[in-house]
Structure formats: C-alpha cells, structure tokens
Design a protein around this motif. Sequence first.
Motif, short mmCIF file in Angstrom:
data_model
loop_
_atom_site.label_atom_id
_atom_site.label_comp_id
_atom_site.label_asym_id
_atom_site.label_seq_id
_atom_site.Cartn_x
_atom_site.Cartn_y
_atom_site.Cartn_z
N ARG A 158 0.76 -1.20 0.15
CA ARG A 158 -0.05 -0.05 -0.01
C ARG A 158 0.89 1.12 -0.16
O ARG A 158 1.80 1.43 0.81
CB ARG A 158 -0.97 -0.03 1.23
N LEU A 159 0.54 2.10 -1.06
CA LEU A 159 1.34 3.19 -1.05
C LEU A 159 0.75 4.37 -0.38
O LEU A 159 1.33 5.52 0.19
CB LEU A 159 1.81 3.66 -2.46
N ASP A 160 -0.65 4.37 -0.36
CA ASP A 160 -1.62 5.48 0.20
C ASP A 160 -1.84 5.00 1.49
O ASP A 160 -2.93 4.49 1.83
CB ASP A 160 -2.55 5.68 -0.62
N VAL A 161 -1.17 5.48 2.65
CA VAL A 161 -1.49 4.95 3.91
C VAL A 161 -1.65 6.45 4.89
O VAL A 161 -1.40 6.12 5.97
CB VAL A 161 -0.43 4.40 4.58
N GLU A 162 -1.66 7.52 4.29
CA GLU A 162 -1.93 8.80 5.27
C GLU A 162 -2.89 8.79 6.09
O GLU A 162 -2.98 9.35 7.18
CB GLU A 162 -1.80 9.99 4.20
N ASP A 163 -4.13 8.31 5.46
CA ASP A 163 -5.32 8.37 6.08
C ASP A 163 -5.75 6.82 6.78
O ASP A 163 -5.93 6.02 6.00
CB ASP A 163 -6.54 8.59 5.27
N PRO A 164 -5.51 6.80 8.13
CA PRO A 164 -5.62 5.48 8.66
C PRO A 164 -7.11 4.59 8.57
O PRO A 164 -7.20 3.50 8.43
CB PRO A 164 -5.32 5.67 10.16
N ASP A 165 -7.99 5.66 8.24
CA ASP A 165 -9.32 5.47 8.04
C ASP A 165 -9.57 4.95 6.57
O ASP A 165 -10.83 4.53 6.10
CB ASP A 165 -10.39 6.28 8.75
N ASN A 166 -9.02 5.20 5.68
CA ASN A 166 -9.06 5.09 4.12
C ASN A 166 -7.74 4.76 3.51
O ASN A 166 -7.29 5.55 2.76
CB ASN A 166 -9.72 6.32 3.60
N PHE A 167 -7.19 3.66 3.62
CA PHE A 167 -5.85 3.17 3.18
C PHE A 167 -6.08 3.13 1.50
O PHE A 167 -7.36 2.54 1.16
CB PHE A 167 -5.49 1.82 3.62
N GLY A 168 -5.40 3.15 0.75
CA GLY A 168 -5.17 3.10 -0.43
C GLY A 168 -5.14 1.51 -0.87
O GLY A 168 -4.79 0.61 -0.05
N PRO A 169 -5.46 1.23 -2.26
CA PRO A 169 -5.32 -0.31 -2.45
C PRO A 169 -3.90 -0.73 -2.57
O PRO A 169 -2.85 -0.19 -2.55
CB PRO A 169 -5.75 -0.12 -3.98
N LEU A 170 -3.86 -2.08 -2.64
CA LEU A 170 -2.56 -2.59 -2.88
C LEU A 170 -2.08 -2.50 -4.11
O LEU A 170 -2.74 -2.72 -5.22
CB LEU A 170 -2.63 -4.39 -2.59
N VAL A 171 -0.91 -1.87 -4.33
CA VAL A 171 -0.22 -1.73 -5.69
C VAL A 171 0.70 -2.85 -6.02
O VAL A 171 1.70 -3.18 -5.27
CB VAL A 171 0.49 -0.33 -5.62
N THR A 172 0.29 -3.66 -7.17
CA THR A 172 1.34 -4.73 -7.56
C THR A 172 2.36 -4.27 -8.63
O THR A 172 3.04 -5.19 -9.09
CB THR A 172 0.43 -5.88 -8.06
N ASN A 173 2.30 -3.18 -9.35
CA ASN A 173 2.87 -2.75 -10.47
C ASN A 173 4.27 -2.24 -10.01
O ASN A 173 4.14 -1.28 -9.37
CB ASN A 173 2.09 -1.71 -11.34
N GLU A 174 5.20 -3.01 -10.49
CA GLU A 174 6.44 -2.53 -9.76
C GLU A 174 6.97 -1.34 -10.15
O GLU A 174 7.57 -0.53 -9.57
CB GLU A 174 7.59 -3.67 -10.24
N GLY A 175 6.72 -0.87 -11.56
CA GLY A 175 7.17 0.16 -12.25
C GLY A 175 6.26 1.53 -11.35
O GLY A 175 7.22 2.62 -11.01
N GLN A 176 5.07 1.36 -11.05
CA GLN A 176 4.44 2.32 -10.19
C GLN A 176 5.16 2.53 -8.95
O GLN A 176 5.21 3.74 -8.21
CB GLN A 176 2.95 1.96 -10.03
N VAL A 177 5.40 1.52 -8.19
CA VAL A 177 5.85 1.26 -6.93
C VAL A 177 7.36 2.48 -6.91
O VAL A 177 7.44 3.13 -6.12
CB VAL A 177 6.14 -0.07 -6.21
N LEU A 178 8.16 1.93 -7.74
CA LEU A 178 9.33 2.64 -7.84
C LEU A 178 9.47 3.87 -8.17
O LEU A 178 10.20 4.76 -7.88
CB LEU A 178 10.44 1.75 -8.89
N GLN A 179 8.64 4.39 -9.27
CA GLN A 179 8.33 5.81 -9.54
C GLN A 179 7.91 6.35 -8.38
O GLN A 179 8.25 7.54 -8.20
CB GLN A 179 7.45 5.94 -10.75
#
Length: 442
Positions: free
Chosen positions: A159-180
Amino acid sequence: MKKLSYIILCGVLTFGCEIDEQINPNAPAVENIAEGATETDLNNLVTGVLARMRNSYSIYATATGTITRELYLFDADPRNTTDLIGTEGSLDNDSFYTTANWINRYRTIKNCNILLESLPAAAESVSAAEKNGYSGFAKTMIAHQFLILWGAYFDSGIRLDVEDPDNFGPLVTNEGQVLQFVRDLLDEANTELNGAEFSMVFTSGFAGFDTPSTFAQFNRALAARAALYAGDNASALTHLNDSFFDISGDLSIGPKMIFSTTGGDLLNDLFKTPGQNGNQIFASDTWVSEAQAGDLRVQNKVTQRAAPFTKSGIMVNYETNLYTTSTSPIDIIRNEELMLIYAEANIGTNNTEALAGINAVRSAAGLPDLVGTVTVQDVLVERRYSLWGEAHRMVDLRRTGNLTETYITLDPVTTTDEDGNVIPATQEIFNQFPVPLDEVGN
C-alpha cells in the motif's frame, strides 16, 4: 536511544492507529502535536522514526537471505529453515517472516506521516526552513521504508497511500508504479532539503550526514539505488554524482542504524555469539566454496566451525562474523554499494568506468583486477560477497532475472520418509513474500 512513548503506534496496517486519550505531563498528546508542535515535539518524532526503523530488520535480512541460500538462521523456530527453503510448500501469510517486516515498516511510515502532518500548524518558533528540513527527512525515510517493502513483497502488492488510517489505498502490484512513487518522493525530499535548516538531533549513526546538505547526499544515494532497481542507469549515475559516492574513498562510509545496551533500547539481532548452536546464523557452504580464492570478504564475514552442524536436514560449516558485538551498527547504505551501483550503471556505455567501480571493490577485498568487458553477472558476484547478509541478494537476483535454480546453488537438504529413510528434500525458490493475512481482501 530514547523511546517515543507518547505515541501509540499502529499494529497491522489494516487496523490503522488508535491514540489513547491521556494526559502526559512529560510529553504532548498527538492531538497537541498536530496543532502547535514545538521543536521538541518534532525532534521526538524524528527520534521515534530512527528507533522504529530498526525493528524486525533482522527478520527481513535472514528471511530473504535464506530464500536465496546465502545464509540460514538456526534457532528454535523451524520455519526459518523448512518454510523459507520451500520444503513445506508455499510461504505462510500469517507467519512472523511475513508479518513482522510489514508491520514495522508501516509503523515507521506512520511516525513519518505524523511528523509531516504536524508541520503546517507547528509553533511559530519553527521556521519555514526548519519545516523543510523535517519534511525532507520524513519523506526520505518513508521512501527508504517503501524500498524495503517492495523488496520483500514485490508484486504481491504493497500500500502506497497510507496517510489516512481510516481510508488506506489499494494494494499496488505494479513494480514500475511503486519504484516511480519512491523516486518521486525522494526527489521531493531532495528539493526541500535544498536550503533547509536542521534543528533535529540525529543518532551517532548519521554522523557526517546530519546537515541538510549531507543528508541530501544520503537521499541521492537512495535515489541511485531506486533508479538502478528501475533500470534507469543514466539517472543512477546522475544521483551518484550528488551523493557521497567516492570511488577512491572508504567503503564503509554511510549512515547506519545504531544499537545500545541502554534499558528499553534494541540490540543488533544479527549479531550471534560465536560457537553457539541454538541461535546462530550460518553462511551457506556454497557461498564459501564458490568464492574466489583469497577473498577477504569471506574471511571477514564468516568463521569456520570446528565441526559441521545440521538442522532441518541442512548441514553447514561456517557461522556469521558479520557483526562483532551486539551493538555493532547496521549500514543503511554505504560507499561500497555505491561503487557497485556505479559499475553496474556504466555497463554497456562506459566499460572503463564499470571496471573502475568493480575493481575498487575487488581491490579492497584483496582480489586482482577484472579485465575485459564487465557484465551484470560480474557485478552480481561482487554484490553477493560485498553485501552478504544485508538483505540485497533476493532483490538483486529477482531484478536481473536470476532468482532461479539456474543461478542459485541449492545446498543439499535431507528429510525422512514415512519408512524412516533419509532422502533428499524437495526445495522451492520463492521470489517474494505474500501479503499478510490481515491485509487480504482489504
């Protein structure tokens, strides 16, 4: 190292963080930090980040090291051997080797996010330049934690979007997206560090990297690592130029995680008392036998036992000597790695410089210079011995397409069949850890 006691850190990421309502005369509550944080409050948060980032790092290092057969942890838990070498089938998504790293990386990120959230409404005594310093620090450390998460979980997702503890973002599986994402965050931090001021107090592990300009060199070193992982060699070289990379310098230079015997602090759990059987890290025999004769890295990192030792059907002869005391520091990134990044990033474009990078490391290891055309396989060999036991091998083999039995020498492992006969055990090579059970479906 002081403990950050007034923040109730989050458990498994799915559950977020809950802050107990309490009055603490010695430290402000999180609500007060969010509205009028003082320099002391912000510095306590920095201390908390540097303390928390050490938690479970040893599990990450030994678990990934076992998957690639560079080492084995022999302790009371058989899962450190049977599970991680695949004799029991798939990895467990609810075991310590899956959950501990996840939990503590995200707890560190949470502390960084609290620091970032507190900056807009910080006390008037905290200048704009100081706010940039805190922000540049926090974003750099978040990026570092995400690099570890990506290294462990890869396309299982993080999960890259974890700023809001009540509304976490989705699991990101794309390597390029994570590294960028990581690279963008490091660039943002670097911009903020330019012209920033530091009023924070670092641990001694950041000596030489405790001003905005020198911390920015650490930031650029991480950026070079991330660029290499992304296959962007040109950017890796650019970032090295702005880092503390020195091809003629001390290989050990770089920021470190430190440990102490102070009550409530942590010891370096990768240190193991020599000669013990019940809690020991062993190098794979093949890591030793496949080394070039005279390689000082082997001599300095492991010690041969008086007699072979066996557990879970694995026989070993060499125990760790990587850390000499329970308070030995652990490198976050150091010049030796930067030299090897330099060598790899120059492959195919400037063989002279690729040779310069790889031979600087080999010379320090007491080995003769390589000649001819440098290949990725050449660099992988040097990384295998320079970075042994430091949680690099699984990422290195995976990103170069070498995390297979073709490139990993499987140590012989035996098991006992239903008739009591000792037979070879079937092994599997994993390339990532599963997302923890509590995160599945959320």
